[in-house]
Structure formats: C-alpha cells, structure tokens
Motif scaffolding. Structure first.
Motif, PDB file in Angstrom:
ATOM      1  N   ALA A  83      69.799  96.912  -8.304  1.00  0.00           N
ATOM      2  CA  ALA A  83      71.247  96.858  -8.511  1.00  0.00           C
ATOM      3  C   ALA A  83      71.629  95.619  -9.315  1.00  0.00           C
ATOM      4  CB  ALA A  83      71.966  96.862  -7.163  1.00  0.00           C
ATOM      5  N   ARG A 100      68.267  96.232  -3.920  1.00  0.00           N
ATOM      6  CA  ARG A 100      69.189  95.161  -4.322  1.00  0.00           C
ATOM      7  C   ARG A 100      68.768  94.528  -5.640  1.00  0.00           C
ATOM      8  NH1 ARG A 100      69.506  93.317   1.952  1.00  0.00           N
ATOM      9  NH2 ARG A 100      71.368  94.534   2.506  1.00  0.00           N
ATOM     10  N   ALA A 106      72.088 104.409  -4.858  1.00  0.00           N
ATOM     11  CA  ALA A 106      71.670 103.138  -4.267  1.00  0.00           C
ATOM     12  C   ALA A 106      72.597 102.669  -3.151  1.00  0.00           C
ATOM     13  CB  ALA A 106      71.577 102.077  -5.359  1.00  0.00           C
ATOM     14  N   ARG A 107      73.901 102.794  -3.336  1.00  0.00           N
ATOM     15  CA  ARG A 107      74.832 102.280  -2.335  1.00  0.00           C
ATOM     16  C   ARG A 107      74.630 102.974  -0.989  1.00  0.00           C
ATOM     17  NH1 ARG A 107      81.188 103.041  -3.209  1.00  0.00           N
ATOM     18  NH2 ARG A 107      80.539 105.182  -2.725  1.00  0.00           N
ATOM     19  N   ASP A 114      70.715  96.147 -12.965  1.00  0.00           N
ATOM     20  CA  ASP A 114      71.619  97.077 -13.644  1.00  0.00           C
ATOM     21  C   ASP A 114      72.948  96.416 -14.005  1.00  0.00           C
ATOM     22  OD1 ASP A 114      69.736  99.032 -13.437  1.00  0.00           O
ATOM     23  OD2 ASP A 114      70.603  99.979 -11.648  1.00  0.00           O
ATOM     24  N   SER A 115      73.380  95.468 -13.155  1.00  0.00           N
ATOM     25  CA  SER A 115      74.676  94.835 -13.398  1.00  0.00           C
ATOM     26  C   SER A 115      74.576  93.638 -14.332  1.00  0.00           C
ATOM     27  CB  SER A 115      75.291  94.385 -12.070  1.00  0.00           C
ATOM     28  OG  SER A 115      74.445  93.433 -11.425  1.00  0.00           O
TER      29      SER A 115
END
Length: 714
Positions: free
Chosen positions: A709, A706, A672-673, A712-713
C-alpha cells in the motif's frame, strides 16, 4: 425434628455409553465390560429374581458349572464394592440376584420404553375418539422424548450373547419411533423438524432407501433442492460402497423429479451415468493387515497412531477411509477431518471437526468454556456458560488441551480418528494430537493420519512428533508403494466395470507406473478401442501424447464437463477447501436450478464427492489444483472477491471462525483494505488461541500488505 435427608438417586445410562451418576457424583469404578454387563442384565430383568446358576451359564457358557459360579461370585464381589450403597439397589441371597425396583434409581431404557408406551396409549385413545382431541400432539411429544433418550445402541461395549436380542429389540423400537415421528411432523407441516428426524433415521440405518426418499421430498418441500440433491448423492454413494448396487427405481424417480427444470435454459448434461466405481481395495492387503493389527492393539487399551505416507495419488486417503467405513459398519465411533494447504485455516480446525462429528460427553462448565474456543456455538446453546478467558499462561493452555482431550475421550467406547493431509496441519493441532495419545494410557484410541513425506522436512512439526511417537512405541508407519502390474489390471477393470485385454493393462501399467490415481483418472477419461505399440516400442494408451500423465488424465476428465459444471468447479476450487452449497450460491450469479444441475454433474463425474451432511469436496486435491491453475489472473481475482463476500454473508453470526479465510480471499482479490482488516482480526483470534505460528504468518501478511500500500501511494 423432621429428618430432611434426601436419599440420592442413581441415574443409569445404558443407551449409547455406560454411565452412572449417584446424586451429583459420577461413578467411575465400574469401568470394565463384565461388571457393566451383569448390572445391565439385572436392570433389564428387574421384575424377577435371577438364578445364580442361570447367570453363571449365560456369562460363562464354556466353563464348568463350578468354575462359572466362582466367576460369578468374584464378579458380584467387584460389582458390590464398586456400586455406591450397593445393598440399597441389589438384593443378593444364596440362590438369586435381583435389582430392587423400589430403590431410588432412574434408568434410561425404562424411560425410553415408558415414553413409547405413552405414545401408544395416546394413539389408541385418539383412535377410540374418532381422531378427535390432542392425540397427535401427545403422540409427537412422547415420541420426541423417546428418541431424545436413545443416545445409541444398548451397552455397545458388551459382546455377550444375551444382549443381542435386547439390543435389536430396542433398535427396532427406536427405528419405528423415528419413522412415525417423521410422518407426524410432516403431517403437522413442521418440515424442518421432520428433516432433522429423517437425518437421524439415515444415520441409524444408512442402507434404508425409503428414508432417503422421504428426506429428499421433505427438503424439496421447503425449497432446499440442493439439500435434496445432496441426500441423493449420499444415498447413491453409500449403496455403491456397502452393497455395490445403484439406487432403486423408486429412488431414482424422486431424483429425476428433483432434477426436472426448464430444459430450454439449461446446457445439455454430458454425464448420464456416474463414472465407474472403485468398490474394493486393490493391492493393499499387507497395509490393510497392519491397520487391523493396530486397531486390535488400540482396542486393548493401548492408544496407537498410524501414519500412512506416500506420494500424491498413491491411495493414502482411500486406505484410511476403508478403515473408517469398516469401523462404522460395526457401530464404532469414527470421526474424520482434513487439513488444507490454504493459509486461512482456523487454528485447531480439525479438532473442531472431530468434536462436531462426535457427541460431546457430559462435562463441567469449566471444560465446556475451554471447548467453546473452537466450538463457539456452545456459548449460544448454553447461555449460562462463561466465555473463555485469554490463554496468557502455559497452565491455561494445558487446561485448554485437557478440555479437548476430555471431550474427545469422554466416551468409554473404542474411537477411531482420521486426519487427512497432516503435512498441512498447524503446529498447535499437531501438538495437541501428541498430547491426546499420551493423555490416557488406557484409552481405546486409534489415530490414523496421512501425509506426503516430500512435504515434511526435518524442521516440520510433524517430523518431531513422529520421532517422539517412535521413541514411545506408539507409532505404526505404512509407506504405500505403487501397485503391481496385476493390481493395476484389477483396479482398472473395477473402474471400467469390464474385463480389459492384457495388452491394455500392460499399457496402463507403463503409462501410470502403478499410481492408483493415474490409473483411475486415465480409465475415467476414456480408454481407446485399441492400443498401438508394444512393450519394446512403447505404448500409447490415449489418443494424444502424454507430456504429463497426471495432467493429461485430469484434463481429459475436466474437458468432458459442460460449461456450467466447469464454471462451478472453478468457483469451488477458488474456495480452496470443502464447500457448502450456501457459499457457492452466494458467490455465484447462477440460479439455484443451474447450480443444482451443475453440482450434480460434478458429482456424477466424480469431480466432487459429498463431505458430511452439508458439504462437498473435490475427490482429489490434484483436481482442485488443476482447475485453479487454469484460471486467468483476472478471473481468479473476481472469484476470490465473490467467495470472500459469500463467506462474510454465510458466517455473519460468527466471522471469527472464518476471518483468516476471508482475509486470504480479499488479499488474492487485490482488495488490500478489506484484507488488512480481516488479517488484524485473525491475529487477535490466533493470539487468544496461543497459535504462535498463525500469529507470525498473519503479521507477515499484514506487513506485506502495508508495504504494498505504501509503495502504491508513493
């Protein structure tokens, strides 16, 4: 006071396109073939006066003498009024015409012949001196100047009988110069320069086998075994298509030497001879007639668009490529491009492909700067060229569109453009395409596109363009239907390279329903020795059930591949479009020897075909789709990660061109990054190009990444 006025020089180009520049001004009034032909004749016979009677007979051999002389007077009147300061260059009296040799002019043909003469003198001097002195270097420099001046055949728009001998004489001189220059550069161990000359020699005469052999050896000398292999593939394909023959024994020996590696480390080759050919167009006589009629209309100065539609595998690309090959054989300028389903396609990518295939005409810097938006290499080639500014206003976008149109239509010669897969083209590409066919109402231009109608809804940009082209009477539509039973039998026999019993033909027709791709793939997968069943009971053409005709035929083809070739096909399918050996090599952990052998096996099996001078592509999108669909999720992620890294490596000097593609691969690799970074870059590039559809799509991908992400966090 001394007069400092300098008489302008008339620069004349007859090789390739006709072009006149007087001082710094382009002369555009001599824009039709007849006055160009008369001017060319006088220039090429400038050493002696030319009788009016002889000229009249040469140009109008079927007219009475009095009428021919009247035609000549009228043509001469037009020429004298179109040529700046005509009396400075033309001597005209009641009986003769002659070009004034002492006038201030520069002729590319004369410079070409002078360079060849200097090479001959240097060669003779070197021989007289026993081979000592700077003879070879002088010959090389003169030959390089000569081949640089030869931009194409002598006045290609002229079809008068008188020019044939002159044109052929110069063609042969150019071919001899290329051949000698290639040898000199090889002797001087400047192999890369010799390779470039060899590539040009092949473009000049694509049926000359000895040129392919020498180019294969040169590529092998510099360690480019993949390039040497691609040269052989190109040779075999062209000979098969144009002459229906295989490469000669001498060429195959070079190929076999190239493929000789340590066999103990290699899997067995499963394909010894290339699968059956399809050398003729079958069952498309009416469609071919419509294409030829559209071409005749376009060459009369009425730009035309032909749209070939039909389901997958029906033969759209095959028909369009047949026209492109027919045009190329006649020396007509042809450029081909393809749109891909991948969301990482660069805006205006097909136009960039066309421009790279065509020779850019001389253009002012203001236009070249605009073109550099999609051909960034221009900025490196011309350091004094200003980088293009932002496309913030509508007038700036119009200037960008005009620059592209000027580049494509810069030659006065007829032009054929082929664009495959229009259903996947970006909105901007289609907008510009519509602009192009309206840019010059007298352009000798034919655009041929292919598309699948089931993928073009009413809200698709292509549907809007087709509607407008119909309204403007610039559209010819060809909807391809399945082949008849008889045509199915002919096509199958061509592929099998043998006559087939009628029962087997009937079986193939029932199973394939006349779809050419189904027919070809079924035959290449292997036909049974006998056919079970009957028309009333139902046929069985293959030795297993056929839950999906297409899938079964393709699977049977792929099952014949060695593990190495299958692995390479999976990697190529992951790339998602045409691919180069460099990308495959960097994305794979296989040795060069294994990659070369695997790529050759894929070509032999007709899974892939050469695409231009340095790339390959799958022979059909369905093959690509099937190979990719059979990958496990884990292997897909790994391959996408490798392809993304390979693209970064190969295109390190210009990542903007592949930013969106790299982003797609990183996204599918679950990186992803990296995907976010490249999508941000892609958004910026698309904004600069005013590709609003791309901007919206890339921003959606960014938002999705995004959100994932954040989830996930959490």
């Amino acid at each position: 006071m001394q007069n400092s006025f300098k008489t302008p020089t008339l620069h004349i180009q007859l090789l390739g396109d006709f072009r006149l520049v007087y001082g710094d001004e382009l002369v555009t009034d001599i824009d039709t073939p007849r006055p160009q032909s008369l001017l060319a004749y006088l220039l090429l016979h400038r050493s002696a006066p030319q009788s009016r009677h002889r000229l009249a007979f040469l140009f109008w051999p079927d007219s009475p003498e009095s009428q021919a002389l009247t035609n000549l007077r009228n043509l001469l009147y037009r020429l004298r009024h179109s040529l700046p300061d005509a009396d400075r260059f033309l001597h005209v009296d009641r009986k003769t015409l002659q070009w004034r040799e002492a006038s201030p002019y520069e002729l590319d043909v004369a410079r070409f012949e002078d360079a060849l003469a200097r090479a001959e003198r240097a060669r003779a001097q070197s021989q007289d001196n026993g081979g000592e002195g700077p003879g070879d270097e002088t010959v090389t420099a003169a030959l390089q100047e000569a081949v640089g001046l030869y931009r194409g055949n002598l006045l290609p728009s002229c079809y008068d009988d008188w020019i044939d001998a002159e044109r052929e004489r110069l063609r042969q001189a150019f071919e001899r110069a290329l051949t000698e220059l290639m040898q000199l550069l090889e002797d001087q161990r400047d192999y890369q320069a010799a390779i470039k000359v060899g590539q040009r020699l092949i473009r000049h005469d694509p049926l000359r086998e000895v040129s392919y052999r020498r180019l294969m050896r040169l590529r092998a000398l510099v360690g480019d075994r993949a390039g040497a292999l691609r040269t052989y593939h190109q040779c075999a394909t062209i000979l098969e298509r144009e002459l229906d023959v295989k490469p000669s024994r001498a060429t195959r020996e070079v190929y076999e030497q190239l493929m000789t590696v340590d066999e103990t480390s290699m899997p067995p080759r499963t394909v010894r001879e290339r699968a059956g050919a399809v050398s003729t167009l079958v069952g498309r006589h009416q469609a071919w007639r419509e294409l030829r009629e559209a071409w005749q209309e376009a060459t009369a100065g009425r730009p035309q668009v032909v749209m070939i539609s039909g389901e997958a595998g029906i033969g759209k690309t095959r028909l369009a490529e047949e026209l492109a090959q027919w045009a190329s054989r006649q020396g007509i300028a042809v450029a081909t491009a393809r749109c891909y389903a991948s969301e990482g396609e660069l805006a205006y990518a097909p136009i960039a492909a066309w421009l790279r295939a065509l020779q850019l005409p001389p253009l002012d810097h203001v236009w070249l700067s605009e073109i550099a938006r999609i051909l960034p290499e221009l900025l490196a080639e011309q350091p004094d060229l200003s980088p293009p500014g932002p496309l913030a206003e509508p007038w700036q976008r119009r200037r960008f569109f005009e620059a592209l149109a000027r580049a494509v239509l810069g030659s006065d010669q007829p032009l054929l453009l082929l664009l495959d897969g229009l259903q996947w083209c970006s909105h901007g590409t289609l907008e510009w395409l519509h602009y192009l066919v309206r840019f010059d109402s007298d352009a000798r231009l034919l655009v041929v596109g292919t598309y699948r109608p089931e993928e073009v809804g009413d809200d698709h940009a292509l549907a809007s363009m087709l509607h407008q082209l119909r309204h403007d009477d610039q559209l010819v539509e060809i909807d391809l239907a399945p082949l008849s039973r008889a045509a199915t039998g002919i096509l199958a026999a061509n592929v099998a390279e043998r006559d087939l019993p009628q029962k087997l033909v009937d079986c193939l027709y029932v199973e394939t329903e006349g779809n050419p791709l189904f027919i070809v793939e079924t035959v290449r997968a292997g036909l049974p020795d006998e056919v079970r069943g009957s028309p009333s009971e139902g046929f069985v053409c293959l030795p297993r059930p056929l839950p999906s005709r297409m899938r079964d035929a393709l699977a049977a083809r792929l099952d014949q591949l060695s593990p190495l070739a299958r692995s390479l096909a999976e990697l190529a399918a992951t790339v998602g479009r045409s691919f180069t050996f460099d990308v495959l090599a960097r994305a794979s952990d296989a040795t060069e020897e294994r990659l070369v052998r695997g790529l050759d096996e894929l070509w032999q099996a007709r899974i892939v075909r050469e695409q231009g001078e340095d790339a390959y592509d799958f022979s059909h999108d369905k093959l690509r789709e099937m190979v990719y669909a059979e990958l496990s999720e884990a292997r897909r992620r790994m391959l996408h990660r490798h392809v993304a890294a390979a693209l970064e490596d190969v295109h390190a000097d210009d990542l903007d061109e592949v930013a969106a593609r790299v982003a797609v691969h990183y996204k599918r690799a679950d990186e992803a990054r990296e995907a976010v970074a490249y999508y941000e870059r892609a958004v910026r590039i698309a904004e600069e190009m005013q590709a609003s559809e791309d901007v919206a799509r890339y921003r959606r991908r960014l938002a999705e990444l995004r959100e994932e992400a954040a989830a996930d966090s959490a």
